[in-house]
Design a protein around this motif. Sequence first.
Motif, PDB file in Angstrom:
ATOM      1  N   ARG A  43       8.008  16.220  -0.656  1.00 58.83           N
ATOM      2  CA  ARG A  43       8.128  14.999   0.106  1.00 58.83           C
ATOM      3  C   ARG A  43       9.599  14.760   0.387  1.00 58.83           C
ATOM      4  N   ARG A  44      10.025  15.114   1.590  1.00 61.43           N
ATOM      5  CA  ARG A  44      11.452  15.145   1.886  1.00 61.43           C
ATOM      6  C   ARG A  44      11.929  13.932   2.666  1.00 61.43           C
ATOM      7  N   SER A  45      11.010  13.124   3.217  1.00 62.00           N
ATOM      8  CA  SER A  45      11.437  11.958   3.968  1.00 62.00           C
ATOM      9  C   SER A  45      12.203  11.021   3.049  1.00 62.00           C
ATOM     10  N   LEU A  46      13.273  10.424   3.567  1.00 60.01           N
ATOM     11  CA  LEU A  46      14.176   9.647   2.739  1.00 60.01           C
ATOM     12  C   LEU A  46      14.099   8.171   3.077  1.00 60.01           C
ATOM     13  N   LEU A  47      14.311   7.336   2.070  1.00 58.85           N
ATOM     14  CA  LEU A  47      14.380   5.896   2.244  1.00 58.85           C
ATOM     15  C   LEU A  47      15.594   5.383   1.498  1.00 58.85           C
ATOM     16  N   THR A  48      16.422   4.624   2.179  1.00 58.55           N
ATOM     17  CA  THR A  48      17.614   4.046   1.582  1.00 58.55           C
ATOM     18  C   THR A  48      17.487   2.530   1.562  1.00 58.55           C
ATOM     19  N   VAL A  49      17.598   1.941   0.373  1.00 53.98           N
ATOM     20  CA  VAL A  49      17.516   0.485   0.242  1.00 53.98           C
ATOM     21  C   VAL A  49      18.889  -0.104   0.553  1.00 53.98           C
ATOM     22  N   GLN A  50      18.935  -0.995   1.551  1.00 51.10           N
ATOM     23  CA  GLN A  50      20.192  -1.632   1.945  1.00 51.10           C
ATOM     24  C   GLN A  50      20.460  -2.911   1.157  1.00 51.10           C
ATOM     25  N   SER A  51      19.423  -3.734   0.956  1.00 53.38           N
ATOM     26  CA  SER A  51      19.591  -4.981   0.223  1.00 53.38           C
ATOM     27  C   SER A  51      18.235  -5.457  -0.263  1.00 53.38           C
ATOM     28  N   THR A  52      18.231  -6.342  -1.264  1.00 57.06           N
ATOM     29  CA  THR A  52      16.995  -6.895  -1.805  1.00 57.06           C
ATOM     30  C   THR A  52      17.133  -8.412  -1.917  1.00 57.06           C
ATOM     31  N   GLY A  53      16.009  -9.097  -1.979  1.00 56.01           N
ATOM     32  CA  GLY A  53      16.032 -10.549  -2.106  1.00 56.01           C
ATOM     33  C   GLY A  53      14.638 -11.087  -2.298  1.00 56.01           C
ATOM     34  N   GLY A  54      14.535 -12.367  -2.675  1.00 58.86           N
ATOM     35  CA  GLY A  54      13.246 -13.004  -2.867  1.00 58.86           C
ATOM     36  C   GLY A  54      12.824 -13.764  -1.628  1.00 58.86           C
TER      37      GLY A  54
END
Length: 407
Positions: A116-127
Amino acid sequence: MSLNGSLLIVLLILLTLAAFTGVVLLWRRLSGRTWKHLLGRIGVLCGAQLMLVVLLAALSNDYFGFYSSWHDLMGTASQTLNQNKDNGVGGTATADNGSGGGSGNGTGNGGPGQPRRSLLTVQSTGGLSLPGGTNPSATGEIQNVTIQGATTGLSTQAIVYLPPQYFQPAFSGYKFPAAIVSTGYPGDLAALENKLKYPYRLLTGINNRQDKPIVLVMTQPSPSSVNGVDTECTNVPGGPQVNTFWAQDIPAAIEREYSRVTDAPNGWGVIGDSTGGDCALKVVMMNSDRIAVAASLSGDYNAPQDITTGDLYGSPQFRDLNNVMWRLRHLAKPPVSVLLASSKSGESDYQNVLDFQRLTAGTPTHTSTLIRNEGGHNFATWNAEIAPAMQWLSNTLQSPTPLPLAY
């Protein structure tokens, strides 16, 4: 008097002409320098301008079909969710819990054992913007991400909503279903969170024990990397392979980053309005071995081609293959579950919903409907449909693991 149609337009044209005629006739009489003359001039000018604005609004609504009636405009139109057992006509229910899952063992990029080579990058998180919104185990968590697809080379911005159960110890062994969420072209990604309020509606349904916890992947109908072209989720010949991006790259990236999301086809769904509804049906009907549940709100059941799309297909034969109704009439019905939302008055797709329902009766394609009496092609209609559609979706999606007793 109907909100749509020529009678209202003719009346508004006459009133607008009368208002501007009044300005001409009264202007000399109101030319004095007293405050009463000043207010009179302001009044007749504002009245004429207001009539022109109302006329333009009515013409726009008549052309684009934003609102179908006065009830629709005021937000008082009603709707009914129908589940067609064995695809027969009639019967009502809040959700279809039948299997409806696609066959196959899609994992990662679409095949067992493949990396599974597709990539995901998390930029920011919040509620969420709610009391306790900073506590993920109470209200879940919003993550702004970038998804890069290895199969297609396409990329897009997305918003992932993880429900509160994702952070609760009782659900540590649970495999969460997931759904791709989209709106119409060109699409405002933030609107899915702030205007259509998908996370809030899901959380409300979970708290009321009407919805089951699922992961939402909110994105635009066309990937960011296609520079604004309306692709209608098509694998364009010699161009971007958007259908594959939705069906393989997005699930692969989510499953890789969030290991507790299921890779089972009947645990993955798509929901969207307008172009997002087109994509929901199209992706599921063409990729039932990877995504097997779809909810289409005001979708197009054919293969649109206009100034925003250009020529996506290259040949009539390929366009037919991307036409949902053509596929139903000429190809085998896939083992999927779909919810079709429309309005008896105000939507152009109502007859297609009836035809889809008829063509799938007694087949592996399980069809449910959400029908409003009135509703145009607008956010007011979709806001009224999303809560019951999410209830249907979250209860139709399946997990290979049972829900913990804590739920």
